[in-house]
Write a protein that holds these residues in place. Structure first.
Motif, PDB file in Angstrom:
ATOM      1  N   ALA A 152       0.850  -1.120  -0.044  1.00  0.00           N
ATOM      2  CA  ALA A 152      -0.064   0.142  -0.060  1.00  0.00           C
ATOM      3  C   ALA A 152       0.931   1.174   0.143  1.00  0.00           C
ATOM      4  N   THR A 153       2.072   0.994   0.807  1.00  0.00           N
ATOM      5  CA  THR A 153       3.122   2.414   0.720  1.00  0.00           C
ATOM      6  C   THR A 153       4.134   2.148  -0.230  1.00  0.00           C
ATOM      7  N   ASP A 154       4.032   1.199  -1.170  1.00  0.00           N
ATOM      8  CA  ASP A 154       5.206   1.061  -2.149  1.00  0.00           C
ATOM      9  C   ASP A 154       4.753   1.131  -3.556  1.00  0.00           C
ATOM     10  N   CYS A 155       4.766   2.157  -4.424  1.00  0.00           N
ATOM     11  CA  CYS A 155       4.112   2.222  -5.782  1.00  0.00           C
ATOM     12  C   CYS A 155       5.013   2.734  -6.550  1.00  0.00           C
ATOM     13  N   LEU A 212       1.878  17.027 -12.427  1.00  0.00           N
ATOM     14  CA  LEU A 212       1.035  16.421 -12.205  1.00  0.00           C
ATOM     15  C   LEU A 212       1.031  16.283 -10.544  1.00  0.00           C
ATOM     16  N   GLY A 213      -0.338  16.443  -9.871  1.00  0.00           N
ATOM     17  CA  GLY A 213      -0.185  16.530  -8.333  1.00  0.00           C
ATOM     18  C   GLY A 213      -0.885  15.206  -7.836  1.00  0.00           C
ATOM     19  N   PHE A 214      -0.220  14.380  -7.307  1.00  0.00           N
ATOM     20  CA  PHE A 214      -0.595  12.915  -6.924  1.00  0.00           C
ATOM     21  C   PHE A 214      -0.965  13.130  -5.401  1.00  0.00           C
ATOM     22  N   PRO A 215      -2.478  12.913  -4.921  1.00  0.00           N
ATOM     23  CA  PRO A 215      -2.786  13.087  -3.551  1.00  0.00           C
ATOM     24  C   PRO A 215      -2.415  11.493  -2.816  1.00  0.00           C
ATOM     25  N   VAL A 216      -1.650  11.645  -1.891  1.00  0.00           N
ATOM     26  CA  VAL A 216      -1.329  10.629  -1.067  1.00  0.00           C
ATOM     27  C   VAL A 216      -1.365  10.582   0.292  1.00  0.00           C
ATOM     28  N   ASP A 217      -2.149  10.185   1.196  1.00  0.00           N
ATOM     29  CA  ASP A 217      -2.250  10.307   2.569  1.00  0.00           C
ATOM     30  C   ASP A 217      -2.281  11.607   2.922  1.00  0.00           C
ATOM     31  N   GLY A 218      -2.998  12.471   2.402  1.00  0.00           N
ATOM     32  CA  GLY A 218      -3.076  13.743   2.749  1.00  0.00           C
ATOM     33  C   GLY A 218      -1.986  14.905   2.270  1.00  0.00           C
ATOM     34  N   ARG A 219      -0.905  14.278   1.514  1.00  0.00           N
ATOM     35  CA  ARG A 219      -0.005  15.130   1.137  1.00  0.00           C
ATOM     36  C   ARG A 219      -0.142  15.277  -0.656  1.00  0.00           C
ATOM     37  N   VAL A 220       0.504  15.879  -1.208  1.00  0.00           N
ATOM     38  CA  VAL A 220       0.602  16.226  -2.733  1.00  0.00           C
ATOM     39  C   VAL A 220       1.920  15.844  -3.359  1.00  0.00           C
ATOM     40  N   HIS A 221       2.230  14.707  -3.989  1.00  0.00           N
ATOM     41  CA  HIS A 221       3.210  14.627  -4.499  1.00  0.00           C
ATOM     42  C   HIS A 221       3.335  15.255  -5.969  1.00  0.00           C
ATOM     43  N   VAL A 222       4.193  16.053  -6.260  1.00  0.00           N
ATOM     44  CA  VAL A 222       4.302  16.900  -7.415  1.00  0.00           C
ATOM     45  C   VAL A 222       5.391  16.202  -8.395  1.00  0.00           C
ATOM     46  N   VAL A 223       4.922  15.496  -9.505  1.00  0.00           N
ATOM     47  CA  VAL A 223       5.474  14.705 -10.698  1.00  0.00           C
ATOM     48  C   VAL A 223       5.858  15.616 -11.770  1.00  0.00           C
ATOM     49  N   ASP A 224       7.220  15.620 -12.193  1.00  0.00           N
ATOM     50  CA  ASP A 224       7.550  16.404 -13.625  1.00  0.00           C
ATOM     51  C   ASP A 224       7.075  15.199 -14.577  1.00  0.00           C
ATOM     52  N   THR A 225       6.173  15.528 -15.564  1.00  0.00           N
ATOM     53  CA  THR A 225       5.849  14.465 -16.535  1.00  0.00           C
ATOM     54  C   THR A 225       7.076  14.133 -17.472  1.00  0.00           C
ATOM     55  N   ALA A 226       7.906  15.068 -17.842  1.00  0.00           N
ATOM     56  CA  ALA A 226       8.916  14.874 -18.790  1.00  0.00           C
ATOM     57  C   ALA A 226      10.076  13.822 -18.357  1.00  0.00           C
ATOM     58  N   THR A 227      10.291  13.896 -16.977  1.00  0.00           N
ATOM     59  CA  THR A 227      11.415  13.514 -16.503  1.00  0.00           C
ATOM     60  C   THR A 227      11.086  12.186 -15.447  1.00  0.00           C
ATOM     61  N   GLY A 228       9.924  12.336 -14.896  1.00  0.00           N
ATOM     62  CA  GLY A 228       9.361  11.481 -13.899  1.00  0.00           C
ATOM     63  C   GLY A 228      10.047  11.904 -12.552  1.00  0.00           C
ATOM     64  N   ARG A 229      10.709  13.064 -12.286  1.00  0.00           N
ATOM     65  CA  ARG A 229      11.018  13.445 -11.010  1.00  0.00           C
ATOM     66  C   ARG A 229       9.986  13.869  -9.961  1.00  0.00           C
ATOM     67  N   VAL A 230      10.079  13.381  -9.156  1.00  0.00           N
ATOM     68  CA  VAL A 230       9.210  13.819  -7.732  1.00  0.00           C
ATOM     69  C   VAL A 230       9.801  15.100  -7.513  1.00  0.00           C
ATOM     70  N   LEU A 231       9.023  16.400  -7.784  1.00  0.00           N
ATOM     71  CA  LEU A 231       9.881  17.729  -7.396  1.00  0.00           C
ATOM     72  C   LEU A 231       9.500  18.284  -6.038  1.00  0.00           C
TER      73      LEU A 231
END
Length: 480
Positions: A152-155, A212-231
């Protein structure tokens, strides 16, 4: 002269016997044509559509994918020829979504509560790629994303070219949004304006935004769609809602005081986290009336936001730099928006007007009632009106009429040469420009420029950020 009832009955029975005998021997069979006449549906529009077909169930979504029309139903998906409406293939599936542009579309299909998905060719139904582990899929014109979780916490989030066979990049996420995921689960972005009798997905898949902003457990993970980096990995404050729009992370606050809500927007640079712009007093319609609790994403589209100024006038804001691109006059009502233009009902409720964002230029005006709705797509602006019921497709830049229908059907999908309309289980294809004209195809294949930025097909094809800031200057920074 009277004819005995028995003679008439006998003659009818004899005639029926002759018809049955001719049909049985293959000489003449009127029954298929007779049944087609009995089962024939009334035309769903006037003028009539190019073709009209009854599909297996009430469509949940309809998408034009190249030369095919993909119809998603409750427990299956089918494809039909765009030219004739004939069924091309059918599959059992609980969900379906189209990725890719006009030249490289694919159909992702899967089942609820079952991991994995298949990518099908929209014309043949042949499986191009199969995945057995993914729990969620996001579809765009230039990208397909999927997520698979060992725990659940490893995607792992992976990006694919729509017809690619190896990932473009992979990124780690500590989980994905909970619930039944399937296709296109919600991310933290904007929510579209909606209109009666125009399907929310009428424009089809859009190009992937830069972030893109992925909501996970109350937080937002911002991902660069060109590189895949979680900024960024950000937790909102108690009075905040986070949204990723136009290459910026927006921190939207709504504070309850003096019996009202006070709003403020702070846009952060994705790389440094520093504030890029801020505005106060603009209501982005994220909060309900109960204590200013924000439960909704802001309204908008692509790289722009829709807000309400303190004086009640609607506004369109550039998500990248915070500029006011359009401010409505008192009494006007915004009904559709994209990166280039805004469509609104005039204050007198007798017309709809399209205006170019960032300028005072009126693109077109069309007579319409106070209940008219609209949607903007790359190929046409669709206007739906009532009393009487009408659907019209217009050139988005000039307002030139591409199709005008008297119909109570809904606009389901718009493509480069026409649109699909539907009512119940009936769908039909309307070809643009019956007189031989057709809309100008947007250059490129669904780029994602910002207002005033490079258009698709130019140096920025949607991969350079909303302002082209991620790509080098082709002129080397020289003037002239």
């Amino acid at each position: 002269m009277r004819v005995a009832k028995g003679s008439v009955r006998g003659g009818l029975l004899l005639g029926l016997a002759v018809v049955v005998a001719l049909a049985a021997t293959g000489v003449w069979n009127p029954f298929p044509g007779l049944w087609d006449w009995v089962d024939r549906s009334e035309p769903i529009s006037e003028p009539d559509v190019v073709w009209q077909q009854r599909v297996g169930g009430t469509p949940r979504s309809v998408t034009i994918a190249g030369d095919a029309v993909v119809v998603e139903q409750r427990t299956r998906v089918e494809a039909r020829s765009l030219a004739t409406g004939a069924q091309l293939w059918e599959r059992k599936a609980d969900w379906a979504a189209v990725a890719g542009g006009d030249r490289d579309p694919v159909v992702a299909v899967g089942k609820l509560l079952v991991k994995g998905y298949e990518l099908l060719d929209p014309t043949t139904g042949v499986t191009r790629r199969r995945d057995d582990d993914a729990v969620a899929v996001w579809t765009y014109r230039n990208l397909l994303l999927d997520a698979r979780c060992t725990e659940a916490t490893d995607c792992t989030l992976s990006a694919w070219d729509p017809r690619g066979t190896t990932p473009l990049w992979t990124a780690f996420l500590p989980g994905v949004h909970s619930g039944l995921l399937a296709d296109n689960p919600g991310l933290r972005g904007t929510r579209r304006l909606t209109a009666t009798r125009i399907d929310d997905g009428v424009a089809g898949a859009e190009a992937a935004p830069p972030l893109l902003g992925f909501p996970v457990d109350g937080r937002v993970h911002v991902v660069d769609t060109a590189t895949g980096r979680v900024l960024q990995n950000v937790e909102p404050g108690r009075e905040e809602r986070l949204s990723v729009v136009g290459g910026r992370l927006l921190r939207i606050s709504a504070r309850s005081q003096d019996g009202t809500c006070y709003f403020a927007i702070s846009a952060r640079d994705s790389a440094t986290g520093q504030e890029a712009w801020q505005r106060a007093g603009i209501n982005l319609r994220t909060a309900d009336s109960a204590g200013c609790v924000q439960r909704e994403d802001p309204q908008g589209a692509r790289n722009v936001l829709i807000g309400v100024a303190p004086d009640g006038r609607e506004t369109v804001i550039d998500g990248y730099d915070g500029r006011l691109l359009w401010v409505g006059e008192p009494g006007t009502k915004l009904i559709a928006v994209d990166d280039r233009s805004a469509v609104f009902r005039a204050a007198d409720k007798r017309s709809v007007i399209a205006r170019e964002l960032g300028t005072e230029k009126v693109l077109w005006t069309r007579q319409a009632s106070g209940k008219a709705g609209a949607a903007l797509t790359p190929y046409a602006a669709v206007v739906a009106d009532e009393k009487p019921s009408r659907l019209a497709a217009l050139d988005p830049r000039t307002g030139r009429e591409l199709a005008a229908l008297r119909t109570s059907a809904n606009a389901l999908a718009v493509g480069s040469q026409g649109m699909i309309i539907g009512e119940g289980r009936e769908i039909g294809y309307v070809r643009f420009g019956a007189s031989g004209s057709s809309p100008t195809r947007p250059p490129g294949d669904g780029g994602n420029p910002g207002p005033g930025g490079p258009g698709p097909g130019g140096p920025n094809n949607g991969d350079c950020g909303p302002k082209g800031e991620l790509c080098p200057d082709p002129d080397g920074g020289k003037d002239g």
